[in-house]
Enzyme design. Structure first.
Site, PDB file in Angstrom:
ATOM      1  CG  HIS A 175      -6.158  -0.315  12.666  1.00  0.00           C
ATOM      2  ND1 HIS A 175      -6.618   0.975  12.714  1.00  0.00           N
ATOM      3  CD2 HIS A 175      -5.738  -0.496  11.382  1.00  0.00           C
ATOM      4  CE1 HIS A 175      -6.500   1.542  11.535  1.00  0.00           C
ATOM      5  NE2 HIS A 175      -5.960   0.657  10.704  1.00  0.00           N
ATOM      6  CD  GLU A 176      -3.195  -3.140  10.486  1.00  0.00           C
ATOM      7  OE1 GLU A 176      -3.556  -3.374   9.316  1.00  0.00           O
ATOM      8  OE2 GLU A 176      -2.924  -1.988  10.889  1.00  0.00           O
TER       9      GLU A 176
ATOM     10  N   GLY B 143       2.815   1.056  11.399  1.00  0.00           N
ATOM     11  CA  GLY B 143       2.547   0.208  12.550  1.00  0.00           C
ATOM     12  C   GLY B 143       2.258  -1.210  12.139  1.00  0.00           C
ATOM     13  CB  ALA B 144       0.200  -3.415  11.525  1.00  0.00           C
ATOM     14  CG  MET B 145       0.003  -3.745   4.681  1.00  0.00           C
ATOM     15  SD  MET B 145      -1.010  -2.297   4.290  1.00  0.00           S
ATOM     16  CE  MET B 145      -2.050  -2.974   2.989  1.00  0.00           C
ATOM     17  CD  GLU B 146      -4.881  -2.382   5.411  1.00  0.00           C
ATOM     18  OE1 GLU B 146      -5.406  -1.566   4.644  1.00  0.00           O
ATOM     19  OE2 GLU B 146      -3.986  -2.074   6.229  1.00  0.00           O
TER      20      GLU B 146
ATOM     21  CG  HIS C  22      -7.815  -2.629   7.757  1.00  0.00           C
ATOM     22  ND1 HIS C  22      -8.579  -1.725   7.067  1.00  0.00           N
ATOM     23  CD2 HIS C  22      -6.828  -1.898   8.357  1.00  0.00           C
ATOM     24  CE1 HIS C  22      -8.094  -0.506   7.230  1.00  0.00           C
ATOM     25  NE2 HIS C  22      -7.030  -0.583   8.021  1.00  0.00           N
TER      26      HIS C  22
ATOM     27  CD  GLU D   1      -2.925   1.048   2.361  1.00  0.00           C
ATOM     28  OE1 GLU D   1      -4.120   1.274   2.182  1.00  0.00           O
ATOM     29  OE2 GLU D   1      -2.447   0.782   3.487  1.00  0.00           O
TER      30      GLU D   1
END
Length: 851
Positions: free
Chosen positions: A303-304, A269-272, A307, A127
């Protein structure tokens, strides 16, 4: 269009031509050395017959391009970024055989070598537009397809993707190489595909969902970090989150498995990624973390996970709706934490952390409506901001208050049922919310989503001689540049002392506020309380001002407020006033240092300490800064000893003290903690804290490079390397700053993580004059850096090296000259520079109010 950008109009035109993408088969060879990997992509798609289009592919070398069995001239159709596709048939098969470069920027397929074991670890970050760095792809979210990955890699590696990992097959005659042939994915967008490969180690578990389906769970990390991995905590949180989301969304977890992979040198922080979430590696705690960090990790995990439904199962059509993707996950992660896990005070953290970010972003000259007009990829890359995440989530919270949580979730359930595996726009969600709630949201959406800026709410209170309220009203205002007056659903809380002397809520009224003045007759007749708190429970998105009586109560008795959320709201109001130059900065410093010792919420403590540091560096009048900093450090040192031994607050106070320490006595205390001669009861001086103390001593000029190297010999990990780079760049000499500048700006070969560490160290000074010689060099260098480096690396430099500590009118004028020199094609650089400039302008206003 040349370069790596893609416009919305190009995407629309391509989607009209490429009518359906059936599937991709991506064959990757990860055994070709340290620089490049083999990438062979076969894609089947239908198109408008006779039309021409293009596919995205950022490559090192393209060996061949075959369209419907016909070899195309590589030199003619490929420019290293796009491959032109002429004279398409109704049904097409395209084969692209290429080599693509590994990245060290945290974008595309990132390659990292662990200094502990010498092993290579890979992961993808796609992304916004970077799946094209790994394979040929129609890089836009509305052209969904099924993806099948076949990967050749060293036999001792783990290879993870969106589909469950298959059993590897040894390459005949080559025992050191194996092949993993993954099953095709469901129809998803390319930016949530993923590949993580290397000698990662795995902990496995599973969950059984409400429908009785068993979902395999995996947590992965590098071998050198596995001893620190608290997998049970993460698995428990994942199970709680999945149960909460399935119940609220009325929809099963949509993928076959759920892996969470802690990866090195990660920018976000992270990726979904669908079923294969990548997470910032520092969330594997090798030293004692603050509770604020533990909670932030929990919110990130939730959060992830959110998603997987909102973003992966149902995906935005174009990046205009990025805000909804991120805002929804941010809102739901806090809701899940508060209602479905042990993090019951998540809304306090939201008020303290997320909303303060939103309010800051919304007062920048670059603020924009939540629903942003995203014309191209360059627009979206700078739009991962406090509007897209935090304001959007805050406004969703307000929408829930407006329509009711039951109606909101019913609309969400309808949305998932109708649009699963498809692409949507905002109107699709709003239609379902209207149907579920029975409310017309047109005017609400126009006021909240299509206009920028934050309103301010103030109480107007009239009383008789006995303190009985005769009139109560709420005044709403807006700044001239963004004059929109909005409807707010909010609560008003009255707080008085109980028998123990604690401030507790004695009355609550919930109402709709609209227009510039809203009378509240129901509050007439009540005795005026010690504290009146507008936006109690934090339902609305607005800055809040306190009336004089309430302000006096809050200033003298803030620590006496019983609950964490109203305390956070009062803290936020005080911070707004200091930032806006409505109250002297040193009064805010006194408020923080006089009350933070009693604050029980770790995330609030962390936020306050960061705001304290900003106030001391930027908002206190320059002549008063040295004494204000010395006095603040002295008070923090006292707080270290007043805090409960081994407590979270004690650890945070030690870190804040070490960052401020500049006097000989304070640096002696830092050195004593590091060396063991200064014993702080209950404080564990672990390796990460040692590095913070080393950085403090480096910045204070108490140690040299040899001492930093000695510490690095104790900790040869990648974390240690970054910490050493920071400390070295923080040395207070012209030579150290020049050397850091050379590495960051001139050579430009550092990885994303090492570059950020060096920038942080370079900017860390007690005497801002040390950085003054680099101000003009900055303006000379950044246009080239933005033109030549990827967005992630360029943004680190443009933001991190801006001479913000030169807080003068002359710096504003030089920045204005620079802005005037930028061309129409330098929009991202212009936006970042405007935001940098605003920080200096705001600091000057705050300093004027502090004299």
């Amino acid at each position: 269009m040349p370069g790596t950008n893609l416009t919305r109009s190009e995407a629309v035109e391509r989607a009209e031509c490429i009518r359906h993408v059936e599937d991709y088969h991506v064959e990757l060879d990860l055994t070709r050395g340290e620089k490049v990997f083999g990438s062979r992509t076969t894609v089947r798609f239908s198109a408008a017959e006779g039309a021409s289009s293009f596919i995205d592919a950022i490559t090192d070398t393209v060996r061949s391009v075959t369209l419907n069995g016909v070899a195309l001239d590589v030199a003619e159709v490929s420019d290293g970024v796009r491959i032109q596709l002429p004279s398409l048939a109704a049904e097409n098969v395209l084969v692209v055989d290429a080599d693509a470069p590994y990245m060290n920027t945290g974008e595309g397929l990132h390659r990292f070598v662990d200094p502990v074991d010498g092993e290579a670890y890979l992961y993808t970050q796609f992304e916004v537009p970077d799946s094209r760095r790994m394979f040929a792809v129609f890089e836009q979210p509305d052209l969904k397809a099924s993806f099948r990955f076949t990967v050749t890699a060293p036999s001792h590696w783990e290879v993870v993707s969106n589909s469950p990992t298959p059993e590897p097959v040894r390459v005949p005659g080559q025992e050191a190489r194996s092949m993993w042939d993954f099953a095709p994915t469901p129809r998803i967008s390319s930016y949530i595909t993923a590949l993580i490969a290397g000698p990662y180690q795995k902990v496995a578990d599973e969950l059984v969902n409400a429908e009785g389906r068993t979902i395999p769970l995996g947590i992965f990390a590098r071998k050198s970090l596995m001893q620190y991995l608290d997998a049970e905590n993460i698995f428990a949180l994942t199970k709680e989150g999945c149960a909460f989301y399935e119940r609220e969304f009325g929809c099963e977890y949509p993928f076959e498995k759920y892996d969470q992979l802690f990866v090195p040198e990660f920018n976000a922080g992270a990726m979904e990624n669908a079923g294969a979430v990548t997470i910032l590696e520092s969330y594997v705690f090798r030293s004692k973390p603050t509770q604020a960090t533990v909670e932030r990790r929990a919110i990130t995990v939730l959060h992830e996970l959110a998603h997987m439904w909102f973003g992966d199962l149902v995906t935005m059509r174009w990046w205009d709706d990025l805000w909804l993707n991120e805002s929804f996950a941010e809102f739901m992660s806090h809701l899940a934490a508060a209602e479905g896990t042990d993090f019951r005070h998540a809304w306090t953290t939201f008020a303290s952390v997320e909303k303060s970010w939103a309010y800051r972003q919304d007062q920048l000259p670059t603020t924009h409506p939540i629903f942003a007009d995203i014309n191209d990829l360059a627009d979206v890359e700078v739009n991962f901001d406090g509007i897209t995440y935090a304001k959007g989530a805050s406004v969703l919270k307000q929408l829930v208050a407006w329509v009711g949580q039951d109606h909101f979730m019913e609309g969400v359930r309808r949305y998932f049922a109708k649009h699963a595996w498809g692409n949507t726009v905002l109107a699709d969600l709003m239609a379902e919310l209207e149907a579920a709630s029975g409310r017309d949201l047109t005017a609400w959406g126009r006021a909240w989503l299509e206009t920028a800026g934050v309103n301010t709410l103030s109480p107007e209170i009239e009383t008789d001689d006995d303190g009985r309220i005769l009139r109560f009203a709420v005044r709403q205002s807006a700044v001239p540049d963004y004059p929109q007056i909005r409807p707010h659903r909010l609560a008003i809380g009255f707080y008085d002392r109980d028998g123990a002397g604690t401030l507790v809520r004695t009355h609550r009224a919930e109402l709709d506020v609209d227009g510039e003045l809203t009378e509240v007759p129901d509050l007439a007749g009540h005795s005026r309380p010690a504290l009146v708190l507008l936006n109690d429970d934090d339902l609305a998105y607005a800055k809040v001002r306190l009336d004089p009586v309430s302000l006096a109560t809050a200033t003298s008795c803030l620590k006496d407020i019983a609950e964490s959320l109203p305390r956070a709201l009062v803290w936020g109001s005080a911070w707004d006033a200091a930032r806006d130059g409505e109250a002297p900065a040193r009064s805010y410093v006194d408020l923080v240092l006089g009350n933070i010792g009693a604050e029980s919420d770790a995330s609030v403590v962390q936020t306050l300490l960061r705001q304290l540091a900003t106030t001391l560096d930027y908002y206190v009048a320059p002549a008063a800064q040295p004494e204000a900093k010395r006095s603040a450090a002295e008070r923090l040192w006292s707080l270290v000893h007043e805090a409960a031994p081994g407590s979270d607050s004690q650890l945070q106070f030690v870190k804040a003290f070490s960052a401020l320490a500049s006097s000989e006595a304070h640096l002696d205390a830092v050195a004593g903690i590091l060396e063991g001669s200064e014993v702080v009861p209950g404080l564990e001086v672990d390796q990460d804290l040692r590095w913070e103390l080393v950085a403090s001593l480096a910045c204070g000029g108490r140690i040299d490079r040899a001492r930093i190297d000695d510490e690095l010999a104790r900790d040869t990990t990648s974390t240690g390397q970054c910490a050493a780079a920071l400390a070295t760049a923080a040395l207070p000499t012209a030579e150290a700053k020049a050397e850091a500048w050379e590495a960051i700006v001139v050579k430009g070969t550092l990885s994303n993580a090492m570059q950020q560490a060096a920038i942080n160290g370079f900017a860390r000074v007690h005497d801002a004059a040390l950085l003054a010689p680099f101000a003009e060099k900055y303006f000379e260098a950044v246009p080239r850096i933005v033109a030549e480096r990827t967005h992630a690396l360029a943004q680190q430099v443009v933001v991190g090296l801006y001479p913000a500590r030169q807080t003068t009118q002359a710096m504003l004028e030089r920045t204005d000259e620079f802005l005037a020199s930028l061309g129409a094609d330098q929009g991202a650089l212009r936006r970042m520079t405007l935001e940098n400039r605003d920080g200096v302008a705001r600091a000057l206003r705050a300093q004027a109010a502090d004299r």
